[in-house]
Design a protein around this motif. Structure first.
Motif, PDB file in Angstrom:
ATOM      1  N   VAL A 169      43.295  28.762 -18.026  1.00 18.62           N
ATOM      2  CA  VAL A 169      42.626  30.066 -18.173  1.00 18.62           C
ATOM      3  C   VAL A 169      41.225  29.806 -18.702  1.00 18.62           C
ATOM      4  N   ASP A 170      40.286  30.762 -18.477  1.00 19.42           N
ATOM      5  CA  ASP A 170      38.924  30.487 -18.931  1.00 19.42           C
ATOM      6  C   ASP A 170      38.853  30.498 -20.470  1.00 19.42           C
ATOM      7  N   GLU A 171      37.765  29.903 -20.984  1.00 18.16           N
ATOM      8  CA  GLU A 171      37.694  29.647 -22.427  1.00 18.16           C
ATOM      9  C   GLU A 171      37.760  30.915 -23.266  1.00 18.16           C
ATOM     10  N   GLU A 172      37.110  31.960 -22.757  1.00 22.45           N
ATOM     11  CA  GLU A 172      37.081  33.211 -23.534  1.00 22.45           C
ATOM     12  C   GLU A 172      38.496  33.784 -23.678  1.00 22.45           C
ATOM     13  N   HIS A 173      39.195  33.769 -22.549  1.00 28.92           N
ATOM     14  CA  HIS A 173      40.560  34.290 -22.540  1.00 28.92           C
ATOM     15  C   HIS A 173      41.450  33.428 -23.434  1.00 28.92           C
ATOM     16  N   ALA A 174      41.240  32.075 -23.380  1.00 27.32           N
ATOM     17  CA  ALA A 174      42.041  31.159 -24.217  1.00 27.32           C
ATOM     18  C   ALA A 174      41.786  31.461 -25.693  1.00 27.32           C
ATOM     19  N   ALA A 175      40.537  31.768 -26.027  1.00 23.78           N
ATOM     20  CA  ALA A 175      40.207  32.065 -27.431  1.00 23.78           C
ATOM     21  C   ALA A 175      40.929  33.337 -27.875  1.00 23.78           C
ATOM     22  N   GLU A 176      40.979  34.331 -26.973  1.00 24.13           N
ATOM     23  CA  GLU A 176      41.693  35.577 -27.314  1.00 24.13           C
ATOM     24  C   GLU A 176      43.173  35.297 -27.519  1.00 24.13           C
ATOM     25  N   MET A 177      43.719  34.465 -26.617  1.00 22.80           N
ATOM     26  CA  MET A 177      45.147  34.148 -26.734  1.00 22.80           C
ATOM     27  C   MET A 177      45.422  33.429 -28.056  1.00 22.80           C
TER      28      MET A 177
END
Ligand SMILES: O=P(O)(O)OC[C@H](O)CO
Length: 508
Positions: A169-177
Motif C-alpha cells: 500500500v502507498d506510504e501515506e495509507h501505511a502511515a494511517e494504518m
C-alpha cells in the motif's frame, strides 16, 4: 534536543563502545527505534531476507526470479529497490504462509544480524515501537515482537485480498494504518509518552526522510547514529538472545546474499544428482561399503564407538535411545552397529516409510499400545528410539518421553550431532516432510557424528522411576553433546513453528 552519536571510531581496538544513549537514560521510557539503524547491524543488506521469504513461502522458482531481477533492481534507489523486492517476493503468496515464515524462519537470520547495542537499548526501555522503512511488517513482526521483545512494529504494509498478498500500500495509507494500530495497542498512551518525552533512535543516514513517529510531537529526544558510530557494534551473542532460539524452520541453512544464492542455484542440478547417487548407495550397498562411498561424495561420518555394546540383549534385542537430529538418525545408528535395527516413528511420511533402508514401527500415541508394540519389536531385535519425539536443529535437548524406560531393559544412549551447510533436512510442514532426507543428502558436505555412551540401568518400575531414567539419559546426552537441556516438547515446537500441536491423524 538532537544528540549526535558519541561513538565515533577510535584508533584503539578496545573496549567496545558504550551503547548510545546510556541505558539508564532509557529506563521506564517509551522508545521509538529505527530497525535498520539500531536493531540490525548496519550496513543492512535486505536482499537475503526477501530471498528467504520468496523461497520458503513461494518456492525455488520465485527465488530464482528475484535473483535474476536483482541486477536490474540495483539500478533503483534504496527505497524503490526494497519495494520492488517486496513485490517480487510477496505478491501472490498467502498472507498466513508469509507470516509463518516471518515467525518460524526469519528470526534465526535476523538474530544473527542483530546488534548487541541496539537490542540492549530495546531491553532497557519500558515500551518500544520499532519502525522499519525497508521490511514489510508481516516479515518483521515475529522476530521483533517474539524474539526482541518490542511492543509494536511499524513498517511497509502489504494489501491482502482474500488472504492473498496483492501489493504494497502507498506510504501515506501505511502511515494511517500504523497510527490506527498503535491507537488500538496503546490508546492515548503513546502521545502521552510523547509529551513526557519518548526517545527516538534513528539512523543519521535516514535524516532526509524520517518516519512521522520520530517527529518532535512523539520524540522529545532523538539520538542518531551514523556509520562511524556503529562500526564497532557487536553481533548479538547467542547467549544474550532475549528469547533463546530453540526452534526454527525452513530449508535454507545460509543467508542467501546475491552471490550465495547464485552459488546455490548453480549447485542445485549437481545436488540433485548427488542425492540420487547417495540414496541408491544407502539403500542397496552394505553398511561397511556405503560409508566409504558416501565419504567419496563429501559426506562426513564420525563414529565414537567407545561404548558399543557387544552380543545380544538379555532375551532379545538392545534398546538404543538417541537424541533426534534428522529422520536419518536410526539409519546412522544401524550403520554404526553394522546390523539392522527397527526404528519407532511418528509423523513419518509414506514416501519415507517406503524408502527407509531399515524397518520402521509407527507410534500411535496410545501409551499402552505403543509400549506393547515396542516391547514386541525389542523381543525380535534391536530397537532405536528418539524420545524427544521430534527433531531439534539447535544445540538443545527436548524433554525425553519416559516410555522407553518402561520396557524393562537397559538403555544404550547414543548422542547424535549433525552439520549442514546449505539445506536443512527437517521441516514442520506435512507436505514437505517426505523431502527431508533428500534435502539433508543434497548438502555437499553433510556431517553426522554418532557416539555410544555408557549403558544406563532400566527403570525399576513405576512412572516416577521411568521419568528419573529419562531425565538421567537426557543429562548424559546433554553432557556428551554440550547441548542445553530443556523441558520443551514436540507440542512446543509445533506450536512455535506451525501453529498446531504436531499431532498427525492415525494412518490407515
Ligand atoms: O518430523 P519431526 O521433526 O517432527 O520428527 C518426527 C520424528 O522423526 C518421528 O519419528
Amino acid at each position: 534536543r538532537h544528540h549526535r552519536g558519541r561513538m565515533a571510531a577510535t584508533t584503539k581496538p578496545s573496549p567496545p563502545p558504550p551503547p548510545l544513549p546510556g541505558l539508564d537514560r532509557l529506563h521506564g521510557r517509551t522508545l521509538v527505534v529505527d530497525v535498520e539503524a539500531w536493531i540490525l547491524r548496519p550496513p543492512v543488506c535486505a536482499f537475503p531476507y526477501f530471498m528467504l521469504v520468496a523461497i520458503e513461502a513461494g518456492g525455488f522458482l520465485r527465488g530464482l526470479l528475484l535473483l535474476l531481477l536483482y541486477p536490474l533492481l540495483c539500478l533503483l534507489g534504496d527505497g524503490a529497490r526494497a519495494r520492488a523486492m517486496a513485490t517480487v517476493a510477496l505478491v501472490g503468496l498467502e498472507e498466513k504462509e508469509v507470516a509463518r515464515v516471518g515467525r518460524a524462519v526469519l528470526p534465526k537470520f535476523f538474530l544473527e544480524a542483530a546488534a548487541a547495542e541496539g537490542v540492549a537499548a530495546v531491553q532497557a526501555a519500558a515500551r518500544v515501537v520499532a519502525v522499519s522503512a525497508t521490511f514489510p511488517r508481516v516479515m518483521l513482526d515475529g522476530f521483533l515482537r517474539e524474539y526482541v521483545g518490542v511492543d509494536a512494529v511499524v513498517g511497509p504494509e502489504v494489501r491482502s485480498v482474500g488472504g492473498v498478498l496483492a501489493g504494497l500500500v502507498d506510504e501515506e495509507h501505511a502511515a494511517e494504518m500504523a497510527a490506527k494500530r498503535l491507537r488500538v495497542l496503546f490508546g492515548a498512551e503513546l502521545e502521552a509518552a510523547g509529551k513526557k518525552g519518548a526517545v527516538g533512535l534513528v539512523g543519521a543516514a535516514s535524516s532526509g526522510r524520517v518516519h512521522y513517529l520520530f517527529s518532535p510531537y512523539y520524540c522529545k529526544e532523538t539520538f542518531a547514529v551514523g556509520e562511524a558510530d556503529t562500526r564497532g557494534w557487536r553481533p548479538l551473542p547467542r547467549n544474550r538472545y532475549p528469547r533463546p532460539l530453540v526452534f526454527h524452520d525452513g530449508r535454507l541453512a545460509f543467508a542467501p546474499t546475491p552471490p550465495a544464492a547464485l552459488a546455490m542455484y548453480t549447485f542445485l542440478p549437481f545436488g540433485i544428482a548427488l542425492v540420487a547417487f547417495r540414496s541408491i548407495a544407502f539403500s542397496f550397498l552394505p553398511y561397511r561399503i556405503c560409508f566409504p562411498v558416501g565419504a567419496l561424495t563429501g559426506m562426513h561420518y564420525r563414529l565414537v564407538a567407545g561404548h558399543v555394546p557387544g552380543g545380544a540383549g538379555a532375551g532379545g534385542g538392545r534398546l538404543y535411545v538417541c537424541n533426534h537430529r534428522t529422520l536419518l538418525d536410526p539409519v546412522f545408528v544401524a550403520a554404526a552397529l553394522g546390523k539392522p535395527v527397527t526404528a519407532v516413528t511418528y509423523s513419518l511420511s509414506k514416501v519415507s516409510e517406503l524408502l527407509a533402508p531399515i524397518r520402521t514401527a509407527r507410534l500411535t500415541r496410545d501409551r499402552e499400545k505403543d509400549r506393547r508394540n515396542m516391547a514386541a519389536v525389542l523381543a525380535r531385535g534391536d530397537l532405536v528410539v528418539c524420545p524427544e519425539g521430534t527433531t531439534c536443529r539447535e544445540e538443545y535437548l527436548l524433554r525425553l518421553s519416559p516410555l522407553f524406560a518402561e520396557l524393562g531393559v537397559d538403555v544404550n544412549p547414543v548422542a547424535l550431532d549433525t552439520r549442514v551447510g546449505i539445506f536443512y533436512g527437517t521441516s514442520t510442514k506435512p507436505g514437505a516432510k517426505w523431502m527431508d532426507p533428500f534435502y539433508f543428502m543434497m548438502n555437499p558436505r553433510p556431517a553426522y557424528r554418532v557416539e555410544f555412551l555408557p549403558r544406563a540401568a532400566a527403570s525399576r518400575g513405576g512412572r516416577g522411576d521411568s521419568i528419573d531414567v529419562a531425565n538421567r539419559v537426557q543429562r548424559e546426552l546433554g553432557r556428551a553433546l554440550g547441548f542445553e537441556l530443556t523441558g520443551l516438547t514436540r507440542k512446543d515446537k509445533y506450536m512455535t513453528l506451525a501453529g498446531n500441536e504436531g499431532v498427525v491423524p492415525p494412518a490407515p
